[in-house]
Design an enzyme around this catalytic site. Sequence first.
Site, PDB file in Angstrom:
ATOM      1  N   THR A 328       0.825  -1.215   0.000  1.00 16.81           N
ATOM      2  CA  THR A 328       0.000   0.000   0.000  1.00 16.81           C
ATOM      3  C   THR A 328       0.857   1.263   0.000  1.00 16.81           C
ATOM      4  O   THR A 328       2.055   1.226   0.294  1.00 16.81           O
ATOM      5  CB  THR A 328      -0.912   0.039   1.247  1.00 16.81           C
ATOM      6  OG1 THR A 328      -0.079   0.120   2.415  1.00 16.81           O
ATOM      7  CG2 THR A 328      -1.795  -1.185   1.327  1.00 16.81           C
ATOM      8  N   CYS A 329       0.185   2.404  -0.300  1.00 12.85           N
ATOM      9  CA  CYS A 329       0.877   3.693  -0.335  1.00 12.85           C
ATOM     10  C   CYS A 329       0.871   4.336   1.041  1.00 12.85           C
ATOM     11  O   CYS A 329       0.431   5.476   1.199  1.00 12.85           O
ATOM     12  CB  CYS A 329       0.208   4.613  -1.338  1.00 12.85           C
ATOM     13  SG  CYS A 329       0.394   4.020  -3.000  1.00 12.85           S
ATOM     14  N   ASP A 330       1.285   3.593   2.034  1.00 12.48           N
ATOM     15  CA  ASP A 330       1.383   4.151   3.376  1.00 12.48           C
ATOM     16  C   ASP A 330       2.728   3.696   3.918  1.00 12.48           C
ATOM     17  O   ASP A 330       3.025   2.500   3.914  1.00 12.48           O
ATOM     18  CB  ASP A 330       0.247   3.635   4.256  1.00 12.48           C
ATOM     19  CG  ASP A 330       0.197   4.345   5.598  1.00 12.48           C
ATOM     20  OD1 ASP A 330       1.262   4.494   6.232  1.00 12.48           O
ATOM     21  OD2 ASP A 330      -0.903   4.750   6.014  1.00 12.48           O
ATOM     22  N   ASN A 371      -6.660   1.439   0.137  1.00 10.46           N
ATOM     23  CA  ASN A 371      -5.929   1.553  -1.136  1.00 10.46           C
ATOM     24  C   ASN A 371      -6.478   0.598  -2.210  1.00 10.46           C
ATOM     25  O   ASN A 371      -5.794   0.297  -3.177  1.00 10.46           O
ATOM     26  CB  ASN A 371      -4.442   1.214  -0.924  1.00 10.46           C
ATOM     27  CG  ASN A 371      -3.541   2.426  -1.091  1.00 10.46           C
ATOM     28  OD1 ASN A 371      -2.332   2.271  -1.148  1.00 10.46           O
ATOM     29  ND2 ASN A 371      -4.073   3.618  -1.173  1.00 10.46           N
TER      30      ASN A 371
END
Length: 381
Positions: A328-330, A371
Site C-alpha cells: 500500500t501507499c502508506d 488503497n
Amino acid sequence: MTERIREFLRTRREDGPCVVIDLDVVRENYHAFSRALPDTRVFYAVKANPAPEVLGLLAKLGSCFDCASVVEIELALAAGATADRISFGNTIKKERDVVRAMELGVRLFAVDCTAEVDKVSRSAEKVGVADARIFCRILCDGAGADWPLSRKFGCVPEMAADVLEHGHRLGLTAYGISFHVGSQQANVNAWDSALASASAVFKECATRGLSLSMVNLGGGFPARYLKPIPGVPSYGDAIFRALSKHFGNQLPETIIEPGRGMVGEAGLIEAEVVLISKKAESDDVRWVYLDIGKFNGLAETMDEAIRYPIRTARDGDATVPCVLAGPTCDSVDVMYEKTPYMLPFSLEIGDRVLIEGTGAYTTTYSAVAFNGFPPLRQYVI
Ligand SMILES: *Cc1c(COP(=O)(O)O)cnc(C)c1O
C-alpha cells in the site's frame, strides 16, 4: 505446511494473497488443550479467527466461546454453541449490547470496575435475568509476551473484591477472577504470579462472605513462529503446579481462552513478490515488497512484534538482508526493517512466498479495502 494445504495451493486459481486454514490442525490443538488441562473448560477466543467452519468444528468438539461483541456471540450461536457455553469476555461493553447478549441467553460477563457492574445489573433487571454471573479481570504485566495485553484491561487485584462485592449487592453472582498473561507468552510460569493474586482475591472475598468459584486463566498460549516455544503439555503442567501452590486442595473451577494457540499454526498465507529494489546502488539491504502487508493481514508485524517464518521455493540459496514491506501507499506498511529479514538472493519478482503460522489475527485485522486492496481471502479446508 500440512499436506492438505500444499495440495490445496497446488490447484488454487484465484489471484491475490490468501490464507488457508487446515481444520485438522485446529482439531488437534483443541484435543491438546483438553488433554493438558483435563479439568479446565476451553473457551475459544473468537477474535483470533471467527471463520464459521472453525467455530462449527470447535462447537462440535465441545468447546465454549469467549466473545467480545454481540456479532461474535451471534457467530458462536450460529455455529451451534448454546448460550450457556458463551461468555461476554470484553470488559468494555455498551449497556444495550449487554441487554442483547442477555436476550440471547448469555449469562457470563467480564467486568473490571463498578461502572461496568452497574451496566450488567441494570441489564439483568431490564431483561428479567436472575442468574447473571460476573468475573472480575485483574491486571497482569504481560512480561514474557510478544503481544502484551496489559493496562487496558483489568483492575489492580486489591480492587477486585470491591468490584465483585458491588455486583453481589446488586443481585449478581460474584463468580470469579480472570486475567490474561499476554499473547504469545513464551514463559510457562507466567501464570504463577497472576494465580497468587487471584488466590488473594478469593481469600479477601471469603472474609466478606463471598465464595468465588472460578478462575479464568485467559489466553496467551503461543503459536510456533521463528523462535521455539514450549509445548501445550508444559503449559498444562506449570499451570496445574501454580494452581496447587496457591489454592492448595481447594482448586477452583478453571477455564482457558486460547486464541492464537488454537488456530495460529493451522493457517498458511500464500503471497507474491511484487517488487525487489534498492534505495541506493551501494545499499546492502534490499527492499522486498509483497502483495500482503500490515493492512491486509499482517497487522501483528506492528513494532515487529510477531516474526513469521517465511518460506520460498529458493530456500537453501545464499541469503541477503531484506526490508520486508506491503503493497500500500502508506509508509507504515513496512513489516520488518529494524531487524531485516534474511531472504534468498535469488528471489525474483513474481515468486510465491509462504508465510507460516498465520491462522490467528490475520483475517480479523485486515482492512476492508485500504488503497483498494481487498481484505485477506480465507479458505478453510
Ligand atoms: C484476545 C483474548 C484472548 C486470546 O488470547 P491469545 O493470546 O490469542 O490466546 C483470550 N481472552 C481474552 C479476554 C482476550 O481478549
